[in-house]
Design a protein around this motif. Sequence first.
Motif, mmCIF file in Angstrom:
data_model
loop_
_atom_site.group_PDB
_atom_site.id
_atom_site.type_symbol
_atom_site.label_atom_id
_atom_site.label_comp_id
_atom_site.label_asym_id
_atom_site.label_seq_id
_atom_site.Cartn_x
_atom_site.Cartn_y
_atom_site.Cartn_z
ATOM 1 N N VAL A 1 -0.463 -3.204 17.030
ATOM 2 C CA VAL A 1 0.910 -3.354 16.538
ATOM 3 C C VAL A 1 0.936 -4.391 15.413
ATOM 4 N N GLY A 2 0.232 -5.501 15.614
ATOM 5 C CA GLY A 2 0.136 -6.519 14.570
ATOM 6 C C GLY A 2 -0.510 -5.980 13.308
ATOM 7 N N TRP A 3 -1.533 -5.133 13.482
ATOM 8 C CA TRP A 3 -2.189 -4.530 12.321
ATOM 9 C C TRP A 3 -1.206 -3.644 11.564
ATOM 10 N N LEU A 4 -0.418 -2.851 12.288
ATOM 11 C CA LEU A 4 0.574 -1.992 11.640
ATOM 12 C C LEU A 4 1.604 -2.805 10.871
ATOM 13 N N VAL A 5 2.088 -3.880 11.471
ATOM 14 C CA VAL A 5 3.070 -4.732 10.803
ATOM 15 C C VAL A 5 2.461 -5.351 9.549
ATOM 16 N N THR A 6 1.211 -5.804 9.646
ATOM 17 C CA THR A 6 0.526 -6.381 8.490
ATOM 18 C C THR A 6 0.374 -5.357 7.372
ATOM 19 N N VAL A 7 -0.006 -4.146 7.733
ATOM 20 C CA VAL A 7 -0.158 -3.087 6.728
ATOM 21 C C VAL A 7 1.172 -2.809 6.046
ATOM 22 N N VAL A 8 2.243 -2.735 6.815
ATOM 23 C CA VAL A 8 3.557 -2.456 6.223
ATOM 24 C C VAL A 8 3.991 -3.599 5.313
ATOM 25 N N LEU A 9 3.785 -4.839 5.743
ATOM 26 C CA LEU A 9 4.283 -5.982 4.968
ATOM 27 C C LEU A 9 3.458 -6.286 3.722
ATOM 28 N N VAL A 10 2.131 -6.245 3.822
ATOM 29 C CA VAL A 10 1.304 -6.669 2.681
ATOM 30 C C VAL A 10 0.186 -5.693 2.346
ATOM 31 N N GLY A 11 0.231 -4.493 2.870
ATOM 32 C CA GLY A 11 -0.875 -3.557 2.679
ATOM 33 C C GLY A 11 -0.763 -2.624 1.495
ATOM 34 N N PHE A 12 0.249 -2.797 0.679
ATOM 35 C CA PHE A 12 0.451 -1.872 -0.443
ATOM 36 C C PHE A 12 0.684 -2.636 -1.735
ATOM 37 N N ARG A 13 0.192 -2.077 -2.819
ATOM 38 C CA ARG A 13 0.585 -2.544 -4.152
ATOM 39 C C ARG A 13 1.360 -1.379 -4.765
ATOM 40 N N GLY A 14 2.646 -1.597 -4.854
ATOM 41 C CA GLY A 14 3.524 -0.496 -5.239
ATOM 42 C C GLY A 14 3.632 0.467 -4.074
ATOM 43 N N ASN A 15 3.104 1.674 -4.287
ATOM 44 C CA ASN A 15 3.096 2.673 -3.214
ATOM 45 C C ASN A 15 1.673 3.057 -2.827
ATOM 46 N N LEU A 16 0.674 2.340 -3.344
ATOM 47 C CA LEU A 16 -0.729 2.642 -3.048
ATOM 48 C C LEU A 16 -1.285 1.639 -2.035
ATOM 49 N N PRO A 17 -1.933 2.132 -0.973
ATOM 50 C CA PRO A 17 -2.468 1.208 0.036
ATOM 51 C C PRO A 17 -3.744 0.531 -0.449
ATOM 52 N N TYR A 18 -3.924 -0.717 -0.023
ATOM 53 C CA TYR A 18 -5.183 -1.410 -0.269
ATOM 54 C C TYR A 18 -6.268 -0.786 0.603
ATOM 55 N N SER B 1 8.802 -4.437 2.527
ATOM 56 C CA SER B 1 7.448 -4.909 2.309
ATOM 57 C C SER B 1 7.483 -6.104 1.367
ATOM 58 N N LEU B 2 6.493 -6.955 1.501
ATOM 59 C CA LEU B 2 6.408 -8.119 0.618
ATOM 60 C C LEU B 2 5.703 -7.804 -0.691
ATOM 61 N N THR B 3 4.925 -6.731 -0.735
ATOM 62 C CA THR B 3 4.102 -6.453 -1.910
ATOM 63 C C THR B 3 4.428 -5.146 -2.615
ATOM 64 N N GLY B 4 5.519 -4.538 -2.299
ATOM 65 C CA GLY B 4 5.860 -3.295 -2.972
ATOM 66 C C GLY B 4 6.984 -2.604 -2.237
ATOM 67 N N SER B 5 7.148 -1.337 -2.528
ATOM 68 C CA SER B 5 8.151 -0.541 -1.824
ATOM 69 C C SER B 5 7.494 0.760 -1.381
ATOM 70 N N PRO B 6 6.631 0.656 -0.389
ATOM 71 C CA PRO B 6 5.857 1.836 0.001
ATOM 72 C C PRO B 6 6.650 2.828 0.840
ATOM 73 N N ARG B 7 6.282 4.067 0.706
ATOM 74 C CA ARG B 7 6.773 5.116 1.597
ATOM 75 C C ARG B 7 5.729 5.225 2.702
ATOM 76 N N ILE B 8 6.063 4.773 3.897
ATOM 77 C CA ILE B 8 5.133 4.713 5.019
ATOM 78 C C ILE B 8 5.208 6.004 5.816
ATOM 79 N N ALA B 9 4.069 6.605 6.073
ATOM 80 C CA ALA B 9 4.020 7.806 6.899
ATOM 81 C C ALA B 9 4.335 7.431 8.346
ATOM 82 N N LEU B 10 5.247 8.155 8.961
ATOM 83 C CA LEU B 10 5.606 7.887 10.352
ATOM 84 C C LEU B 10 4.425 8.116 11.297
#
Length: 192
Positions: A138-155, A37-46
């Motif tokens: 799919v684009g939305w998912l990629v966007t969420v993974v790349l820039v959707g988190f600050r640390g491990n918390l989602p925006y 991720s570009l904005t943190g190191s999130p643990r993404i739910a599968l």
Amino acid sequence: MTWWFKARRGHLLLPLAVIVFGVGLYTVQTNTVLLPSLTGSPRIALSLFVPIPLLALLMASLESRLPAAEVSGVRSMTRLDNMLVTVVVAVAVLCSLLIAGAQGSAQATAGGRNVLFLTGLMLLGRAWAGQTAVMIPVGWLVTVVLVGFRGNLPYFWTVIALPADSLFAAAVSLVAFAVGLAAQTRSSRKTA
């Protein structure tokens, strides 16, 4: 109506879509993965990725049609297409609730909510992009993974990454689905 359903390949694609969704949601349960991720190191739910096959098969069903015959016909297929989408999404939501009840975890309910939201995005994009709109979720998912988190918390704007009990995410998902159905009304009568 039977011919319309067979032309949409609903008898083949839609049961397969729901089965793949249900098995996928049951299999991943609460598993998470660490993704770049570009904005943190999130643990993404599968479970965020489970709706994609359902959406792809739903789009394939909606796009297997004869546009010229449907536009020139007396009956509008828009109502039937909207009913088809609504039934598939309702079955997916019901499936996610049953899986959540069987597992004793509310996490699976987020899968149904995410189907609502991502279907709304896909149908909204379909009005302008046609069949290629299947890539919008799919684009939305990629966007969420790349820039959707600050640390491990989602925006808050990510919607799909929010906790399963988030009322905001549920409300936004319902609105996105309703707007997608309205856009579907516009796109169903086009030939190109």
